[in-house]
Design a protein around this motif. Structure first.
Motif, mmCIF file in Angstrom:
data_model
loop_
_atom_site.group_PDB
_atom_site.id
_atom_site.type_symbol
_atom_site.label_atom_id
_atom_site.label_comp_id
_atom_site.label_asym_id
_atom_site.label_seq_id
_atom_site.Cartn_x
_atom_site.Cartn_y
_atom_site.Cartn_z
ATOM 1 N N VAL A 53 0.858 -1.196 0.000
ATOM 2 C CA VAL A 53 0.000 0.000 0.000
ATOM 3 C C VAL A 53 0.888 1.238 0.000
ATOM 4 O O VAL A 53 1.614 1.493 0.961
ATOM 5 N N TYR A 54 0.807 1.986 -1.077
ATOM 6 C CA TYR A 54 1.583 3.227 -1.146
ATOM 7 C C TYR A 54 0.734 4.356 -0.574
ATOM 8 O O TYR A 54 -0.256 4.765 -1.200
ATOM 9 N N ALA A 55 1.076 4.797 0.593
ATOM 10 C CA ALA A 55 0.290 5.853 1.259
ATOM 11 C C ALA A 55 1.195 7.037 1.570
ATOM 12 O O ALA A 55 1.187 7.585 2.676
ATOM 13 N N ASN A 86 1.657 9.736 -0.927
ATOM 14 C CA ASN A 86 1.488 10.553 -2.132
ATOM 15 C C ASN A 86 1.822 12.028 -1.933
ATOM 16 O O ASN A 86 1.996 12.749 -2.908
ATOM 17 N N ALA A 87 1.914 12.465 -0.669
ATOM 18 C CA ALA A 87 2.325 13.853 -0.436
ATOM 19 C C ALA A 87 3.832 13.978 -0.638
ATOM 20 O O ALA A 87 4.346 15.073 -0.888
ATOM 21 N N ALA A 88 4.549 12.853 -0.534
ATOM 22 C CA ALA A 88 5.998 12.880 -0.788
ATOM 23 C C ALA A 88 6.239 12.875 -2.290
ATOM 24 O O ALA A 88 6.975 13.699 -2.832
ATOM 25 N N THR A 89 5.619 11.922 -2.956
ATOM 26 C CA THR A 89 5.634 11.903 -4.423
ATOM 27 C C THR A 89 4.596 10.895 -4.886
ATOM 28 O O THR A 89 4.088 10.105 -4.096
ATOM 29 N N THR A 90 4.296 10.925 -6.200
ATOM 30 C CA THR A 90 3.281 10.007 -6.733
ATOM 31 C C THR A 90 3.875 9.150 -7.851
ATOM 32 O O THR A 90 4.922 9.483 -8.405
ATOM 33 N N ALA A 95 -13.808 10.257 1.985
ATOM 34 C CA ALA A 95 -14.512 9.215 2.753
ATOM 35 C C ALA A 95 -13.520 8.160 3.244
ATOM 36 O O ALA A 95 -13.569 7.720 4.403
ATOM 37 N N ARG A 96 -12.590 7.780 2.371
ATOM 38 C CA ARG A 96 -11.584 6.764 2.761
ATOM 39 C C ARG A 96 -10.643 7.327 3.813
ATOM 40 O O ARG A 96 -10.285 6.650 4.780
ATOM 41 N N ILE A 103 -3.141 9.396 1.010
ATOM 42 C CA ILE A 103 -3.730 8.471 0.038
ATOM 43 C C ILE A 103 -4.192 9.248 -1.196
ATOM 44 O O ILE A 103 -4.255 10.480 -1.178
ATOM 45 N N ASP A 104 -4.516 8.524 -2.253
ATOM 46 C CA ASP A 104 -5.035 9.188 -3.450
ATOM 47 C C ASP A 104 -6.106 8.318 -4.108
ATOM 48 O O ASP A 104 -6.594 7.366 -3.494
ATOM 49 N N GLU A 105 -6.433 8.636 -5.336
ATOM 50 C CA GLU A 105 -7.534 7.923 -6.007
ATOM 51 C C GLU A 105 -7.192 6.451 -6.257
ATOM 52 O O GLU A 105 -8.081 5.652 -6.536
ATOM 53 N N ASN A 106 -5.919 6.098 -6.180
ATOM 54 C CA ASN A 106 -5.543 4.694 -6.390
ATOM 55 C C ASN A 106 -5.615 3.865 -5.106
ATOM 56 O O ASN A 106 -5.397 2.660 -5.144
ATOM 57 N N THR A 107 -5.882 4.509 -3.985
ATOM 58 C CA THR A 107 -5.983 3.777 -2.714
ATOM 59 C C THR A 107 -7.389 3.179 -2.622
ATOM 60 O O THR A 107 -8.378 3.915 -2.629
ATOM 61 N N SER A 108 -7.456 1.861 -2.536
ATOM 62 C CA SER A 108 -8.765 1.193 -2.559
ATOM 63 C C SER A 108 -9.325 1.012 -1.148
ATOM 64 O O SER A 108 -8.616 1.212 -0.148
ATOM 65 N N ASP A 109 -10.596 0.589 -1.079
ATOM 66 C CA ASP A 109 -11.197 0.281 0.225
ATOM 67 C C ASP A 109 -10.423 -0.851 0.905
ATOM 68 O O ASP A 109 -10.266 -0.852 2.126
ATOM 69 N N GLU A 110 -9.942 -1.798 0.105
ATOM 70 C CA GLU A 110 -9.172 -2.924 0.667
ATOM 71 C C GLU A 110 -7.848 -2.414 1.248
ATOM 72 O O GLU A 110 -7.387 -2.907 2.278
#
Ligand code: PLP
Length: 398
Positions: A6-8, A10-14, A269-270, A356-363
């Motif tokens: 899980v890449y969380a 994204n504020a560091a880089t994407t 929401a996530r 997190i970003d749009e690629n971070t899933s509910d899972e």
């Protein structure tokens, strides 16, 4: 649950997105001409640069003539501060107003300018990480050349009242710059409507590559060059155009701003689920305002753990996160941002930033919420500091 990646952070880089990479590819191998060359391949590169400029302008409500490409957000910040200071010093304006919790691209530039004889006022922020426009107003003096306030903070994600601060600057006739590196593509920005004079942005926070940025300069503001040389960027910023990177930035900003509101709703929401889940642990606190914050930012102080150990254990579990900003991790000093909120050193040390970003899933969120409490529990069991906190709790309850 099975281990996952899980890449969380994204504020560091994407990650460069596939769409962005596809847009860039032709400019490495087939359309590789110098954008200043007059033959067809050069003209094709020049056209691509101008198309990207139009996309960047549209994304922030600017005119294409107000956009200049730079090598990164830090360069844009340097150009804004150093440029305005150099231009206005002969008029006796040698004072800068900024805030205590800016990115080092601003703070270290201010320190350098102080050594050159400029004066800087560092305005404090509230315990929620918000700058008060009134405080900016009170800090502005007759000799103030520029006010620089970040749009959104890189560590705690708080979004600042930019339009109100811009209005204060306009009233006082002072140039207003905002470092919007963390905000562009995440919140809606309209530089003209908001009264922004100068704005810095960077590609690698929005799925373009590292090493490409831009600055918006309101029409009528002409700053001395930071980089001298050739006639690129209408004689304002020398250096052969990095065409693939510029094209990538154009595509990335177009994609990031296309569905900004829908995307923000899902990510928020996530994010809220992560915040609520981690805050269930005792002795935790959310850093920064809960509402006025970037959709993807979680920043929580977890007492009784060391940020670095937390990050290493999360990494062993496949989670990339951060404690303090990417640029300061590796240093033992607690983050200046967290200290600016009034946090004690030991609390600031045990902070976790998940972006997190749009690629971070509910899972992915489920996985974070399973791993973080386990890791925190393990670290606390080994921590003398946690033992002390438990004893203090017991004394309070007796
Ligand atoms: N400003 C802020 C708020 C940032 O978060 C960053 C990067 O982390 C920068 C400036 C610097 O941008 P760049 O890495 O493109 O130089």
């Amino acid at each position: 649950m099975e281990k996952r990646f899980v890449y969380a952070d994204n504020a560091a880089t994407t990650q460069v997105s596939e769409e962005v990479l596809n847009a860039m590819m032709p400019y490495f191998r087939t359309e590789y001409g110098n954008a200043s060359s007059i033959y067809a391949m050069g003209r094709s590169a020049q056209k691509a640069v101008e198309e990207a400029r139009a996309k960047v302008a549209k994304a922030i409500g600017a005119d294409p003539s107000e956009i200049f490409f730079t090598s990164c957000g830090s360069e844009s910040d340097n150009w804004a501060l150093r440029g305005v200071c150099e231009k206005l010093a002969p008029k006796g304006k040698k004072h800068i107003v900024t805030t205590v919790f800016e990115h080092h691209a601003i703070l270290h530039t201010c320190k350098a300018l102080e050594k050159m004889g400029y004066e800087v006022t560092y305005v404090p922020v509230s315990d929620k990480g918000i700058v008060a426009p009134e405080d900016i107003k009170n800090a502005i003096r007759e000799d103030t050349a520029i006010v620089s306030v970040m749009y959104a903070n890189n560590e705690i994600g708080t979004i600042q009242p930019i339009s109100e601060i811009a209005a204060v600057c306009k009233e006082k006739n002072v140039i207003f710059h905002t470092d919007a590196v963390q905000a562009v593509g995440h919140v809606e920005i309209d530089v003209h409507k908001q009264g922004i004079d100068l704005l810095s942005l960077s590609g690698h926070k929005i799925h373009a590559q590292k090493g490409i940025g831009a600055i918006y300069m309101r029409k009528g503001i002409v700053l001395p060059n930071l980089i001298n040389g050739g006639a690129q960027e209408r004689n304002r910023r020398a250096g052969t155009e990095n065409v693939p990177a510029i094209v990538g930035l154009g595509r990335a900003i177009e994609l990031a701003t296309a569905d900004i509101a829908e995307k923000a709703e899902i990510i928020t929401a996530r994010r809220n689920r992560i915040i609520d889940g981690i805050l269930r642990l005792p002795h935790t606190r959310l850093n920064g305002d809960r509402e006025k914050r970037l959709p993807g930012n979680v920043n929580i102080s977890i007492e009784g753990v060391e940020g670095e150990s937390l990050l290493l254990m999360l990494d062993m579990n496949g989670i990339c996160a951060s404690s303090g900003s990417a640029c300061t991790s590796g240093s033992l000093d607690p983050s200046h941002v967290l200290l600016s909120l009034g946090l004690k050193h030991e609390v600031a040390h045990g902070s976790l930033r998940l972006s997190i970003d749009e690629n971070t899933s509910d899972e992915d969120v489920d996985y974070i919420l399973e791993v973080v409490p386990k890791v925190v529990e393990r670290l606390r069991l080994m921590s003398p500091l946690w033992e002390k906190i438990l004893k203090e709790d017991a004394n309070k309850n007796n």
